[in-house]
Motif scaffolding. Structure first.
Motif, PDB file in Angstrom:
ATOM      1  N   UNK A  70       0.784  -1.227   0.000  1.00 53.01           N
ATOM      2  CA  UNK A  70       0.000   0.000   0.000  1.00 53.01           C
ATOM      3  C   UNK A  70       0.820   1.284   0.000  1.00 53.01           C
ATOM      4  N   UNK A  71       2.156   1.154   0.036  1.00 50.63           N
ATOM      5  CA  UNK A  71       2.979   2.369  -0.037  1.00 50.63           C
ATOM      6  C   UNK A  71       2.807   3.021  -1.411  1.00 50.63           C
ATOM      7  N   UNK A  72       2.862   4.353  -1.417  1.00 52.94           N
ATOM      8  CA  UNK A  72       2.723   5.091  -2.675  1.00 52.94           C
ATOM      9  C   UNK A  72       4.067   5.638  -3.151  1.00 52.94           C
ATOM     10  N   UNK A  73       4.996   5.767  -2.228  1.00 54.16           N
ATOM     11  CA  UNK A  73       6.328   6.261  -2.587  1.00 54.16           C
ATOM     12  C   UNK A  73       7.287   5.868  -1.472  1.00 54.16           C
ATOM     13  N   UNK A  74       8.585   5.783  -1.813  1.00 53.24           N
ATOM     14  CA  UNK A  74       9.619   5.394  -0.845  1.00 53.24           C
ATOM     15  C   UNK A  74      10.632   6.519  -0.760  1.00 53.24           C
TER      16      UNK A  74
END
Lengths: 169, 169, 169, 169, 169, 169, 169, 169
Positions: A60-64
């Protein structure tokens, strides 16, 4: 961390990077964007690197946001493994060449595998950029960005008044 | 390639690196050290990177030579994955900053994960260094190194004679 | 030093380099690789330089680690004189240009005479690289390298747990 | 070469440096200072290096000009071996990093062992500097230096006239 | 200063350069070479610059040592004005870019006007080089240089013994 | 040159700088500011340098543009000698280190002696800056500057239209 | 351009940047992300800069790609004016210092105003990064990113086969 | 500030730049040139930037001094907006790369939009340059510049006397 499923993953190569990288966490917290923060070392925990990079978007991460110093391979390897936009923070660590090594080994990625690089030690800006990325598809977050930019401006104008009142001496 | 089980693995991030990296192959061939040569991209084939790095020593390799340019992560990631000595060749590719990025992102490895870095585009020297590494445990190879150094010397002395005979004009 | 005939020679241009270069000695000691450590100055004791370089392999050394700063000629001159693999440690000494001079005068060796260069002040990695070189022909040493890499990984994972328990604030 | 016992020794690491280093020979020839010119490689002919450096002053040389590129150790090693003033010419060879490596590995010598460094590819100036050194103890040579400086000036003044006559367009 | 007519002129752009430049004076004093030491600013006292440069050789000086930092024009302008060999000492002053500006504006002189540049803050080496220049025409001074080089060597050998006796720990 | 007593002096160290420096002349000509153009070499014609610098303001010049490459001392020495604002143009000449030496030896002037430095090879901008300086006390010239800035803008807008009409392919 | 309301705005300071910047357009076209492309000069059309930056998000753009060279102010000024994530492409233009000026003036933004910087001339990667940003909120685009990464990998594996079949000679 | 309508506008991106930028104010005060001093942030107050740049010459200013660090866009954007000569002061702020970013992003302006750049942290020289610019059209100010240059010279000569009296030890 801000409540809710994390949308941003903040990772760093070593806990010695935390004094810099907390800037990203604080920026996201201030804007109400939920995030997670942990350690992933490209050179000391390659298995963890692979697992983190391969699964980040599934979780569910959208960016790192990845911070590293010296021959900094963490941001680029995560960009290799994940389809998410990866933000790289070059860190001026004690064993780096004034930060030039950190900058070049994050910035100069080959065609096909971008890393969104911010300034040396620019973790706060990495947090803001992550929020802008979330905000490009989420109006509530974008409004917070717009409000944040207005506070930047007012804070400068207040300093102008102080300077004009007190004089430069 | 020279007959026999490969003792040295030469890898590069892209076939565009071959004109430089063939220098390593030629040096090993001249010294009779068997090697293999292939492409492994840290950023485009991360699975292949892992497999190559993890298994190299099981397959009988004694050392790895890895060449890459720009934000060059191949040598460092192989050094992370393999217990073998890894030799890094910084390549001055078209998208590199005169090679400074290639050098710094290979050389400036963190404590615990060395890469034996050679000069920019120094693939020939990488081949010689690999032979010296093999030679540190193999007298036949070391003798070839000693002989090679003598040819270096004689070739200079011959040029001296030519210069002294013909004059500098 | 670890008991047994030295397999690695650690040399430095000046005793002022010892605080950095002891990192190589400690790494070798930890891995049980016998070594010797002394001072050889390319510029102040050229006779000693010649003798050391010419005889190192006769005395049973398998590899040499040489540290120097500024216009650092020690590693390259030893590589000129000896058939052994020579590991160069660029030192950021007080009279160096932030270490750029040390790095470039060790790294940029001409064709035919490689120096295995490690990071600025990277003496610990030089020690590990020397052990990897010994280990390429000695299974017992290689097993220690493999075990060492596992401790690197566990130590990072432990820090992850601490961070997750305590939080980043 | 100019008749008489050579007072200046011009040496270079490789005959590929001759197109640059001939500038030193031409300058000395024009000023009538006798010199010799040959090849000495610090890395490929260390015995020759030692012999040249140790004996130069016994043979009547008053100063040495040494040109080298990349990790350029020739000028510094000659300065280590000889009591004569050594002039170093950093050469921008094909395997050098735009000449930065050549400059730093010649210029940044440690305390006790100076090298008189001139500009990148500045062989002509090395020849003039050698003549100035000879001239500091020899009035006839100094007079030639003074005359040479006057020709420099007149040649500029002549160009001024041409420019003023023809206009800048 | 050492008795006798000065043979070497040591000049610097500002008295703030004295802590560095005294290294040149001390080296000459130790070798018994008479010298003078004063301030000449290319940018603040251009008349004094002209007078010093034009007359130095008439007053019996054999060589000039000039130290300056930042956009360092003093050594080059003296080299323009005087037929003597000029030794330039790049100084890492507070308003310099880590010394890169000092180095490049002294080293990169155009054809016809050499400056013998030494390492950053290398005033001691400038003093030794001046003595070597005097020594190229004066046997007594050269003998002192040879003796000096022997003390350099003995001092290193003594440190070797200490290290071998006490061990590296 | 534009009619009228010259208000701007354009000087350069060598006629080889003319292909760059003519950009300053063309800019002044286009804006109708009278100027003169000649050669003054800090290193080869020091007398001419002194005379030019000392008298420029007496002859009616309002500002000086000086271009030079390598260890570029011309702009700084003119700034030392003249009370006029001096504009420095760093030139990337063949014997310069990609222009870094030219930039640093012009830009990094000590306190008390400013040089108004423009971009590498930025002679056109030096001409415009000279016109802006004249224009700060002369309304007619300032109006020309304002008009010039409008043509800059229109020329970009025209290119936008072309691009939008033709498409980027 | 790809049909549909543009989601990405590609801007550059001059039409001379088009040969580089078209790489961004081609990447977006290949991934089916609609975009617009035009010229905005921070220095020559400041009004257009303001209008573009202030309105970009109102017009439906989700991210801006800005390319510029030299003292590159376009990406940073757009980041100042717009709440959108701004991607900066440093361009190695003819009047840039090998691209170092372009990189540093885009990357080193102050706290509060990030620019997502990609490699020198890395327009293709800027296009991919823009698509990743869109994809962070749009599953269809992300799937195309995942597919694109698989083609990167297959293309390398195919080259491996060619190399293994044909051999390195 | 000095009485009278301000002729010089001193602006800086942040009040943290004041310790450096006050050097410009002090220089103008000492020369009796009236000025104003305030804060304008290119990145945080773009509206204020536009207003300041567009109106400066209408308000009677003759030149602008702008100081900024890192990706320093303030001087260049003011030069874009105003027809006045703009003097840029690169500041070595804590988040700058030793000042290289500040220098390059101010100096390397494109053709048509010059910035008169002074040395890193050279605010004092910016003040002097502004006075020289005013002085190019105002004899009273120029006389003060000439007098100032004489005090520079006398102050050096006084230090010479002290040094000659006290000796260098």
């Amino acid at each position: 961390m801000t409540n809710g499923t994390p949308l941003v993953g903040i990772v760093m190569g070593s806990d010695s990077d935390l004094p810099i990288m907390r800037g990203a966490a604080e920026a996201l917290e201030a804007l109400g964007v939920p995030f997670e923060l942990t350690i992933v070392s490209a050179h000391r925990t390659p298995d963890r690197l692979f697992e983190y990079g391969r699964n980040a978007h599934e979780r569910g991460l959208k960016t790192i946001i990845a911070g590293a110093g010296g021959a900094a391979h963490l941001p680029g390897m995560l960009a290799s493994l994940s389809p998410l936009p990866v933000i790289g923070v070059p860190i001026k660590s004690t064993n780096s060449l004034d930060g030039w090594d950190s900058i070049l080994s994050i910035l100069q990625m080959p065609g096909g595998v971008p890393v969104a690089t911010v300034a040396l030690n620019g973790a706060k800006n990495a947090g803001l950029l992550a929020a802008q990325i979330i905000g490009s598809g989420d109006d509530a977050v974008r409004k917070k960005i717009i409000a944040y930019k207005q506070t930047l401006s007012s804070s400068v104008l207040k300093k102008c008044q102080v300077l004009e009142t007190k004089g430069w001496k």
